[in-house]
Scaffold this motif. Structure first.
Motif, PDB file in Angstrom:
ATOM      1  N   VAL A 142      42.417  33.225  37.111  1.00 56.02           N
ATOM      2  CA  VAL A 142      41.439  32.141  37.096  1.00 56.02           C
ATOM      3  C   VAL A 142      41.833  31.075  36.075  1.00 56.02           C
ATOM      4  CG1 VAL A 142      39.004  31.529  36.790  1.00 56.02           C
ATOM      5  CG2 VAL A 142      39.621  33.751  37.785  1.00 56.02           C
ATOM      6  N   VAL A 156      40.307  37.189  38.444  1.00 51.99           N
ATOM      7  CA  VAL A 156      39.141  37.036  39.298  1.00 51.99           C
ATOM      8  C   VAL A 156      38.248  38.276  39.229  1.00 51.99           C
ATOM      9  CG1 VAL A 156      40.297  37.950  41.351  1.00 51.99           C
ATOM     10  CG2 VAL A 156      38.399  36.327  41.617  1.00 51.99           C
ATOM     11  N   PHE A 192      39.974  27.851  41.895  1.00 55.08           N
ATOM     12  CA  PHE A 192      38.694  28.433  41.498  1.00 55.08           C
ATOM     13  C   PHE A 192      37.682  27.395  41.005  1.00 55.08           C
ATOM     14  CE2 PHE A 192      41.595  32.053  41.143  1.00 55.08           C
ATOM     15  CZ  PHE A 192      40.891  33.015  41.840  1.00 55.08           C
ATOM     16  N   LEU A 203      34.622  26.971  36.522  1.00 53.36           N
ATOM     17  CA  LEU A 203      35.332  27.935  37.353  1.00 53.36           C
ATOM     18  C   LEU A 203      34.366  29.097  37.569  1.00 53.36           C
ATOM     19  CD1 LEU A 203      38.674  27.967  35.302  1.00 53.36           C
ATOM     20  CD2 LEU A 203      38.210  26.617  37.343  1.00 53.36           C
TER      21      LEU A 203
END
Length: 232
Positions: A142, A156, A192, A203
């Motif tokens: 991310v 993630v 993201f 994000l």
């Protein structure tokens, strides 16, 4: 899924390519550009698996543009001229399509890309952490955060990994793969992004600040989002 972009200053030619792309389930249009500079911004702000690149464009030709890239995505040249075919293949282009491009010829070219992708490995990076070499898929990252002489990456899954690397190192490795440096201490995966303003990027539940010295990179990032390239 293959994320592709169209780089062509002819609206009708670009529209035909977009129509062809929409007919193939494995292709997703990630953005369009009318010139080399806009195309460069697209390549900097999100992963691009395939580029349909016109040759005759204003200011910088498609061949000149491709030569200038350090990280060259797989490229299919699209042009009305046969004269550049040899030079195009010298740049290891996937294919060279003559306009007007029929769907049958387009599909044959894309099928070659799909075949090549089946033979490639996953896109990943090896990080050394706590005495162990850790394989991390780039699509799982991310963002990165600098922590002194280390970097922390957030995945993630919510897991965080600390490694003896630097953001400068990551910037060079991940250039053109959808990662954007927006702060001295942060680099984000543009896939993201769920929201942004001129001071921070969201994000999901993570809030990442935008650094003053990275305004130009961030402005380019915003420009691409505003054109609908990321959330199409």
């Amino acid at each position: 899924m293959i994320h592709c972009i169209i780089v062509d200053d002819e609206p009708l030619a670009a529209a035909l390519l977009e129509k062809h792309i929409s007919r193939i389930d494995h292709l997703k249009l990630a953005g369009k550009a009318e010139n080399a500079m806009d195309a460069y911004q697209l390549l900097q702000t999100r992963p691009v698996d395939l580029m349909f690149l016109d040759i005759q464009m204003p200011h910088l030709t498609g061949i000149e543009f491709l030569k200038s890239l350090n990280q060259k995505p797989p490229t299919i040249f699209t042009t009305a001229y046969r004269d550049f075919a040899i030079e195009g293949f010298e740049l290891e282009a996937v294919d060279y399509l003559l306009k007007p491009i029929t769907f049958e010829r387009f599909f044959k070219s894309v099928e070659r890309v799909l075949r090549n992708r089946k033979d490639t490995t996953e896109d990943f990076i090896i990080f050394k952490t706590e005495g162990m070499n850790r394989k991390v898929l780039m699509e799982e990252i991310v963002y990165f955060e600098s922590q002194g002489n280390d970097i922390k990456m957030i995945l993630v899954s919510g897991e965080s990994i600390v490694s003896k690397r630097t953001l400068t190192d990551m910037d060079s490795v991940l250039s053109g793969k959808g990662f954007v440096r927006i702060h001295r201490s942060f680099m984000i995966n543009s896939s993201f992004v769920t929201g942004f303003n001129h001071h921070e990027v969201l994000l999901g539940s993570y809030q990442i600040p935008v650094g003053r010295s990275y305004k130009s990179e961030f402005e380019a990032f915003i420009t691409v989002i505003s054109k609908g390239s990321i959330h199409q």
